[in-house]
Design a protein around this motif. Structure first.
Motif, PDB file in Angstrom:
ATOM      1  N   ALA A 159       0.879  -1.159   0.000  1.00 13.23           N
ATOM      2  CA  ALA A 159       0.000   0.000   0.000  1.00 13.23           C
ATOM      3  C   ALA A 159       0.918   1.210   0.000  1.00 13.23           C
ATOM      4  N   ALA A 160       0.669   2.156  -0.914  1.00 10.75           N
ATOM      5  CA  ALA A 160       1.557   3.318  -1.047  1.00 10.75           C
ATOM      6  C   ALA A 160       0.740   4.599  -0.960  1.00 10.75           C
ATOM      7  N   LEU A 161       1.231   5.525  -0.155  1.00  9.00           N
ATOM      8  CA  LEU A 161       0.558   6.811   0.000  1.00  9.00           C
ATOM      9  C   LEU A 161       1.124   7.776  -1.031  1.00  9.00           C
ATOM     10  N   VAL A 162       0.308   8.140  -2.020  1.00  8.00           N
ATOM     11  CA  VAL A 162       0.777   8.990  -3.123  1.00  8.00           C
ATOM     12  C   VAL A 162      -0.114  10.224  -3.263  1.00  8.00           C
ATOM     13  N   LYS A 163       0.442  11.234  -3.910  1.00  9.88           N
ATOM     14  CA  LYS A 163      -0.302  12.457  -4.187  1.00  9.88           C
ATOM     15  C   LYS A 163      -0.925  12.384  -5.563  1.00  9.88           C
ATOM     16  N   GLY A 164      -2.185  12.797  -5.658  1.00  6.68           N
ATOM     17  CA  GLY A 164      -2.876  12.798  -6.931  1.00  6.68           C
ATOM     18  C   GLY A 164      -2.647  14.088  -7.687  1.00  6.68           C
ATOM     19  N   SER A 165      -3.364  14.254  -8.799  1.00  8.75           N
ATOM     20  CA  SER A 165      -3.194  15.431  -9.649  1.00  8.75           C
ATOM     21  C   SER A 165      -3.581  16.725  -8.950  1.00  8.75           C
ATOM     22  N   GLU A 166      -4.490  16.636  -7.979  1.00 10.94           N
ATOM     23  CA  GLU A 166      -4.923  17.829  -7.249  1.00 10.94           C
ATOM     24  C   GLU A 166      -4.302  17.891  -5.852  1.00 10.94           C
ATOM     25  N   GLU A 167      -3.156  17.215  -5.712  1.00 20.33           N
ATOM     26  CA  GLU A 167      -2.389  17.209  -4.459  1.00 20.33           C
ATOM     27  C   GLU A 167      -3.078  16.469  -3.312  1.00 20.33           C
ATOM     28  N   GLU A 168      -4.187  15.789  -3.608  1.00 17.56           N
ATOM     29  CA  GLU A 168      -4.808  14.972  -2.558  1.00 17.56           C
ATOM     30  C   GLU A 168      -3.974  13.700  -2.388  1.00 17.56           C
ATOM     31  N   GLU A 169      -4.001  13.149  -1.181  1.00 18.76           N
ATOM     32  CA  GLU A 169      -3.217  11.944  -0.903  1.00 18.76           C
ATOM     33  C   GLU A 169      -4.139  10.735  -0.792  1.00 18.76           C
ATOM     34  N   VAL A 207       3.611   0.515   2.881  1.00 17.44           N
ATOM     35  CA  VAL A 207       3.279  -0.528   3.857  1.00 17.44           C
ATOM     36  C   VAL A 207       3.179  -1.869   3.132  1.00 17.44           C
ATOM     37  N   PRO A 208       4.082  -2.812   3.442  1.00 17.16           N
ATOM     38  CA  PRO A 208       4.036  -4.131   2.784  1.00 17.16           C
ATOM     39  C   PRO A 208       2.733  -4.861   3.103  1.00 17.16           C
ATOM     40  N   LEU A 209       2.175  -5.531   2.105  1.00 18.92           N
ATOM     41  CA  LEU A 209       0.987  -6.348   2.330  1.00 18.92           C
ATOM     42  C   LEU A 209       1.399  -7.706   2.894  1.00 18.92           C
ATOM     43  N   PRO A 210       0.475  -8.417   3.536  1.00 21.24           N
ATOM     44  CA  PRO A 210       0.798  -9.742   4.088  1.00 21.24           C
ATOM     45  C   PRO A 210       1.360 -10.676   3.015  1.00 21.24           C
ATOM     46  N   LEU A 211       2.314 -11.495   3.425  1.00 22.35           N
ATOM     47  CA  LEU A 211       2.903 -12.506   2.536  1.00 22.35           C
ATOM     48  C   LEU A 211       2.285 -13.875   2.775  1.00 22.35           C
ATOM     49  N   MET A 212       1.517 -13.992   3.867  1.00 23.77           N
ATOM     50  CA  MET A 212       0.853 -15.254   4.204  1.00 23.77           C
ATOM     51  C   MET A 212      -0.520 -14.964   4.798  1.00 23.77           C
ATOM     52  N   ARG A 213      -1.442 -15.887   4.571  1.00 23.04           N
ATOM     53  CA  ARG A 213      -2.748 -15.805   5.216  1.00 23.04           C
ATOM     54  C   ARG A 213      -2.675 -16.478   6.587  1.00 23.04           C
ATOM     55  N   ALA A 214      -3.458 -15.977   7.514  1.00 25.23           N
ATOM     56  CA  ALA A 214      -3.559 -16.616   8.828  1.00 25.23           C
ATOM     57  C   ALA A 214      -4.749 -17.567   8.809  1.00 25.23           C
ATOM     58  N   ASN A 215      -4.565 -18.737   9.379  1.00 22.75           N
ATOM     59  CA  ASN A 215      -5.662 -19.705   9.488  1.00 22.75           C
ATOM     60  C   ASN A 215      -6.417 -19.415  10.785  1.00 22.75           C
ATOM     61  N   PRO A 216      -7.677 -18.960  10.694  1.00 23.09           N
ATOM     62  CA  PRO A 216      -8.436 -18.621  11.905  1.00 23.09           C
ATOM     63  C   PRO A 216      -8.565 -19.776  12.895  1.00 23.09           C
ATOM     64  N   GLU A 217      -8.495 -21.017  12.383  1.00 28.54           N
ATOM     65  CA  GLU A 217      -8.670 -22.185  13.250  1.00 28.54           C
ATOM     66  C   GLU A 217      -7.431 -22.482  14.095  1.00 28.54           C
ATOM     67  N   THR A 218      -6.269 -21.985  13.666  1.00 27.29           N
ATOM     68  CA  THR A 218      -5.029 -22.249  14.418  1.00 27.29           C
ATOM     69  C   THR A 218      -4.311 -20.967  14.854  1.00 27.29           C
ATOM     70  N   ASP A 219      -4.539 -19.858  14.153  1.00 28.75           N
ATOM     71  CA  ASP A 219      -3.817 -18.614  14.450  1.00 28.75           C
ATOM     72  C   ASP A 219      -4.768 -17.421  14.470  1.00 28.75           C
ATOM     73  N   SER A 220      -5.805 -17.530  15.281  1.00 28.23           N
ATOM     74  CA  SER A 220      -6.793 -16.452  15.363  1.00 28.23           C
ATOM     75  C   SER A 220      -6.178 -15.150  15.875  1.00 28.23           C
ATOM     76  N   ASN A 221      -5.066 -15.269  16.627  1.00 34.07           N
ATOM     77  CA  ASN A 221      -4.393 -14.079  17.154  1.00 34.07           C
ATOM     78  C   ASN A 221      -3.706 -13.281  16.047  1.00 34.07           C
ATOM     79  N   ALA A 222      -3.625 -13.853  14.844  1.00 38.52           N
ATOM     80  CA  ALA A 222      -3.003 -13.150  13.721  1.00 38.52           C
ATOM     81  C   ALA A 222      -4.062 -12.485  12.834  1.00 38.52           C
ATOM     82  N   LEU A 223      -5.280 -12.342  13.377  1.00 37.90           N
ATOM     83  CA  LEU A 223      -6.362 -11.652  12.668  1.00 37.90           C
ATOM     84  C   LEU A 223      -6.703 -10.364  13.408  1.00 37.90           C
ATOM     85  N   PHE A 224      -7.229  -9.389  12.684  1.00 34.07           N
ATOM     86  CA  PHE A 224      -7.687  -8.165  13.330  1.00 34.07           C
ATOM     87  C   PHE A 224      -8.934  -8.477  14.159  1.00 34.07           C
TER      88      PHE A 224
END
Length: 293
Positions: A159-169, A207-224
């Motif tokens: 995810a990248a924070l960039v400025k648009g043509s009207e300077e909005e981010e 901001v790097p995106l996740p490289l792995m999915r979390a399995n809710p059945e075994t790693d619920s602590n890795a979910l929002f």
């Protein structure tokens, strides 16, 4: 240094051969594993529930269980090596594609095909499987953020924070082209084929995106957690917007259900929408980024 297409193709072929060999090794190991599992069942069948397990059967069962555990460990090792080879192929292909783009050979992907590709890459993102019971999910698995010193690799989605043509981010979905350790800045390409923009950004804007999915059945602590404030990729777009987690995935294949902040609705939020784990992240919203486009 120019990227050698023939060399890349040769590297991919080498890894495909390795995967082919590993698959055959796995089949052999699995055959032996099934034999040991069958022996365990047969041994237990010889004992009635009321029978006292004699020292002989105790030793026999112990030996078979140890063999079965060893078989499972060997199978796991082969599968992990195969997944490593697949990731190497992905990296080589990303490198070849980016080098071709830098040389002026830009591929054009239609909007519908791009959306399908983004969904497919989210669905095929590797699932984290710990090597031991209770192992903590690593950085970039599900909701677990990257370590502060982490640098995203060429071809990685961010995810990248960039400025648009009207300077909005705006936070956009982008692909890493390179990282300059001297300036501490990334070069990223907007994933949107209609934009074709390249941006040079500081690390705090990437901001790097996740490289792995979390399995809710075994790693619920890795979910929002439910009701967490997140940034999520709005369906059928390539932009991230502020949202609230409404429902968590219950299986590794399910998506989050989120409510996007949207002033067009009376309560200030959109109806529930599904977003894949890969595109739900924890980042600060730009002050100027308040709605959807």
């Amino acid at each position: 240094m120019p990227f050698n297409t023939d060399a890349a193709a040769h590297q991919i072929q080498d890894r495909l051969k390795s995967i082919y060999s590993l698959v055959h090794d796995f089949e052999k190991k699995h055959h032996f594993s099934e034999n040991n599992l069958s022996n365990i069942i047969k041994t237990h069948d010889k004992l009635s529930p009321d029978d006292r397990v004699t020292p002989y059967y105790q030793q026999k069962l112990k030996a078979i269980y140890i063999a079965a555990i060893s078989d499972a460990t060997s199978e796991e090792d082969i599968l992990r090596k195969s997944l490593d080879k697949i990731n190497e192929i992905r990296f080589i292909r990303n490198e070849r594609r980016i080098q071709a783009r830098n040389a002026g050979n830009k591929e054009t992907i239609r909007r519908g095909a791009l959306m399908k590709m983004l969904l497919s890459t989210a669905q095929t993102l590797p699932i984290y499987v710990g090597k031991s019971i209770g192992a903590k999910a690593p950085p970039l698995c599900g909701a677990v953020p990257a370590e502060p010193t982490y640098v995203a690799k060429m071809g990685d989605m961010v995810a990248a924070l960039v400025k648009g043509s009207e300077e909005e981010e705006n936070w956009i979905l982008a692909e890493v082209v390179s990282f300059n350790a001297t300036t501490n800045k990334y070069e990223v390409d907007d994933i949107d084929e209609e934009q074709k923009d390249r941006h040079t950004l500081s690390r705090r804007r990437v901001v790097p995106l996740p490289l792995m999915r979390a399995n809710p059945e075994t790693d619920s602590n890795a979910l929002f957690p439910k009701e967490s404030i997140v940034m999520a990729l709005y369906p059928q777009t390539t932009c991230f917007y502020k949202a609230v987690v409404n429902q968590l995935p219950t299986t590794a294949t399910e998506e989050y259900e989120v409510l996007f902040e949207d002033a067009n609705y009376a309560d200030g939020y959109s109806p529930p929408l599904n977003v894949a784990q890969r595109y739900v992240i924890s980042i600060k919203e730009s002050k100027k980024n308040k709605g959807q486009s």
